[in-house]
Design a protein around this motif. Structure first.
Motif, PDB file in Angstrom:
ATOM      1  N   TYR A  59       0.824  -1.211   0.000  1.00 21.96           N
ATOM      2  CA  TYR A  59       0.000   0.000   0.000  1.00 21.96           C
ATOM      3  C   TYR A  59       0.858   1.262   0.000  1.00 21.96           C
ATOM      4  CZ  TYR A  59       1.069   0.585   4.952  1.00 21.96           C
ATOM      5  OH  TYR A  59       1.720   0.770   6.135  1.00 21.96           O
ATOM      6  N   SER A  60       0.169   2.379  -0.233  1.00 23.36           N
ATOM      7  CA  SER A  60       0.785   3.705  -0.167  1.00 23.36           C
ATOM      8  C   SER A  60      -0.103   4.608   0.666  1.00 23.36           C
ATOM      9  CB  SER A  60       0.929   4.320  -1.559  1.00 23.36           C
ATOM     10  OG  SER A  60       1.823   3.589  -2.344  1.00 23.36           O
ATOM     11  N   THR A  61       0.507   5.569   1.341  1.00 26.87           N
ATOM     12  CA  THR A  61      -0.231   6.571   2.086  1.00 26.87           C
ATOM     13  C   THR A  61       0.282   7.949   1.673  1.00 26.87           C
ATOM     14  OG1 THR A  61      -0.504   5.108   3.985  1.00 26.87           O
ATOM     15  CG2 THR A  61      -0.840   7.449   4.369  1.00 26.87           C
ATOM     16  N   TYR A  62      -0.628   8.800   1.245  1.00 17.97           N
ATOM     17  CA  TYR A  62      -0.321  10.174   0.848  1.00 17.97           C
ATOM     18  C   TYR A  62      -0.832  11.103   1.942  1.00 17.97           C
ATOM     19  CZ  TYR A  62       0.466   8.350  -3.840  1.00 17.97           C
ATOM     20  OH  TYR A  62       0.945   7.665  -4.914  1.00 17.97           O
ATOM     21  N   THR A  63       0.034  11.974   2.430  1.00 15.58           N
ATOM     22  CA  THR A  63      -0.348  12.965   3.426  1.00 15.58           C
ATOM     23  C   THR A  63       0.111  14.327   2.929  1.00 15.58           C
ATOM     24  OG1 THR A  63      -0.065  11.335   5.184  1.00 15.58           O
ATOM     25  CG2 THR A  63      -0.170  13.642   5.845  1.00 15.58           C
ATOM     26  N   LYS A  64      -0.808  15.286   2.900  1.00 11.70           N
ATOM     27  CA  LYS A  64      -0.509  16.634   2.412  1.00 11.70           C
ATOM     28  C   LYS A  64      -1.004  17.649   3.417  1.00 11.70           C
ATOM     29  CE  LYS A  64      -0.953  15.175  -2.367  1.00 11.70           C
ATOM     30  NZ  LYS A  64      -1.435  15.545  -3.698  1.00 11.70           N
ATOM     31  N   SER A  65      -0.215  18.725   3.611  1.00 14.67           N
ATOM     32  CA  SER A  65      -0.600  19.757   4.567  1.00 14.67           C
ATOM     33  C   SER A  65       0.296  20.979   4.446  1.00 14.67           C
ATOM     34  CB  SER A  65      -0.511  19.208   5.992  1.00 14.67           C
ATOM     35  OG  SER A  65       0.842  18.898   6.295  1.00 14.67           O
ATOM     36  N   CYS A  66      -0.032  22.005   5.235  1.00 14.66           N
ATOM     37  CA  CYS A  66       0.838  23.161   5.406  1.00 14.66           C
ATOM     38  C   CYS A  66       1.916  22.770   6.413  1.00 14.66           C
ATOM     39  CB  CYS A  66       0.056  24.342   5.978  1.00 14.66           C
ATOM     40  SG  CYS A  66      -1.213  25.004   4.900  1.00 14.66           S
ATOM     41  N   ALA A  67       3.081  23.395   6.300  1.00 15.78           N
ATOM     42  CA  ALA A  67       4.165  23.109   7.235  1.00 15.78           C
ATOM     43  C   ALA A  67       4.990  24.366   7.454  1.00 15.78           C
ATOM     44  CB  ALA A  67       5.049  21.992   6.696  1.00 15.78           C
ATOM     45  N   SER A  68       5.553  24.487   8.658  1.00 18.83           N
ATOM     46  CA  SER A  68       6.448  25.603   8.924  1.00 18.83           C
ATOM     47  C   SER A  68       7.873  25.249   8.532  1.00 18.83           C
ATOM     48  CB  SER A  68       6.391  26.000  10.396  1.00 18.83           C
ATOM     49  OG  SER A  68       6.763  24.910  11.202  1.00 18.83           O
ATOM     50  N   LEU A  69       8.196  23.970   8.616  1.00 22.67           N
ATOM     51  CA  LEU A  69       9.528  23.489   8.261  1.00 22.67           C
ATOM     52  C   LEU A  69       9.355  22.234   7.426  1.00 22.67           C
ATOM     53  CD1 LEU A  69      12.612  23.682   8.621  1.00 22.67           C
ATOM     54  CD2 LEU A  69      12.356  22.260  10.648  1.00 22.67           C
ATOM     55  N   CYS A  70      10.007  22.174   6.291  1.00 24.92           N
ATOM     56  CA  CYS A  70       9.896  21.024   5.406  1.00 24.92           C
ATOM     57  C   CYS A  70      11.265  20.736   4.818  1.00 24.92           C
ATOM     58  CB  CYS A  70       8.884  21.308   4.298  1.00 24.92           C
ATOM     59  SG  CYS A  70       8.578  19.913   3.202  1.00 24.92           S
ATOM     60  N   THR A  71      11.691  19.498   4.921  1.00 31.76           N
ATOM     61  CA  THR A  71      12.966  19.075   4.359  1.00 31.76           C
ATOM     62  C   THR A  71      12.703  17.997   3.315  1.00 31.76           C
ATOM     63  OG1 THR A  71      14.056  19.507   6.468  1.00 31.76           O
ATOM     64  CG2 THR A  71      15.230  18.114   4.894  1.00 31.76           C
ATOM     65  N   PRO A  72      12.997  18.275   2.051  1.00 28.18           N
ATOM     66  CA  PRO A  72      12.795  17.241   1.022  1.00 28.18           C
ATOM     67  C   PRO A  72      13.618  15.996   1.358  1.00 28.18           C
ATOM     68  CG  PRO A  72      13.277  19.359   0.018  1.00 28.18           C
ATOM     69  CD  PRO A  72      13.519  19.512   1.485  1.00 28.18           C
ATOM     70  N   THR A  73      12.970  14.848   1.288  1.00 33.19           N
ATOM     71  CA  THR A  73      13.592  13.585   1.667  1.00 33.19           C
ATOM     72  C   THR A  73      13.180  12.514   0.678  1.00 33.19           C
ATOM     73  OG1 THR A  73      13.327  14.257   3.979  1.00 33.19           O
ATOM     74  CG2 THR A  73      13.865  11.962   3.584  1.00 33.19           C
ATOM     75  N   ASN A  74      14.086  11.603   0.404  1.00 34.35           N
ATOM     76  CA  ASN A  74      13.778  10.454  -0.439  1.00 34.35           C
ATOM     77  C   ASN A  74      14.534   9.263   0.123  1.00 34.35           C
ATOM     78  OD1 ASN A  74      12.876   8.780  -2.413  1.00 34.35           O
ATOM     79  ND2 ASN A  74      13.861   9.852  -4.111  1.00 34.35           N
ATOM     80  N   ILE A  75      13.843   8.420   0.882  1.00 38.12           N
ATOM     81  CA  ILE A  75      14.450   7.261   1.519  1.00 38.12           C
ATOM     82  C   ILE A  75      13.870   6.004   0.889  1.00 38.12           C
ATOM     83  CG2 ILE A  75      14.787   6.018   3.683  1.00 38.12           C
ATOM     84  CD1 ILE A  75      14.319   8.721   5.115  1.00 38.12           C
ATOM     85  N   ASN A  76      14.720   5.202   0.295  1.00 36.85           N
ATOM     86  CA  ASN A  76      14.297   3.930  -0.284  1.00 36.85           C
ATOM     87  C   ASN A  76      14.933   2.796   0.500  1.00 36.85           C
ATOM     88  OD1 ASN A  76      12.668   4.717  -2.523  1.00 36.85           O
ATOM     89  ND2 ASN A  76      14.514   5.487  -3.500  1.00 36.85           N
TER      90      ASN A  76
END
Length: 119
Positions: A59-76
């Motif tokens: 499965y996959s879970t998508y979560t979207k929202s406003c954020a004060s701090l966001c760090t792009p991440t890509n962990i495989n």
């Protein structure tokens, strides 16, 4: 009222009304289902739209929202992946592309497990 005054008031109010960021806000198992849940106006220093996609083999879970701090991440990892993306324009978190584990890794892992167990 003078027409110039009305134009001036409309001009000034357009700057004060247009500074709040809009982001999609949702949690769902697909990107399209998530986007249908709606959006929010960011407040309180939340100046970034953030999308988090967590994927496994099942499965996959998508979560979207406003954020004060966001760090792009890509962990495989072998069993799943997590991708965080950040953006700063209205409704820019419309897209979410999960990075599923490549099928070659899955096939190799299953072959190794099968040979270790003796199937």
């Amino acid at each position: 009222m003078d027409c110039r005054v009305i134009i001036f008031v409309l001009f000034v109010s357009s700057f004060s009304l247009g500074n709040a960021l809009m982001c999609y806000k949702c949690t769902a198992s697909s990107n399209s289902a998530c986007n249908l849940q709606g959006n929010e106006t960011c407040s309180g220093g939340n100046g970034t739209c953030m999308t988090t996609v967590f994927s496994t083999f099942v499965y996959s879970t998508y979560t979207k929202s406003c954020a004060s701090l966001c760090t792009p991440t890509n962990i495989n990892l072998y069993v799943g992946s997590t991708k965080v993306s950040c953006c700063t324009t209205d409704l820019c978190n419309v897209s979410g592309s999960p990075r599923r584990v490549a099928s070659i890794i899955v096939a190799t892992a299953m072959a190794l497990i099968s040979s270790a167990v003796g199937f």
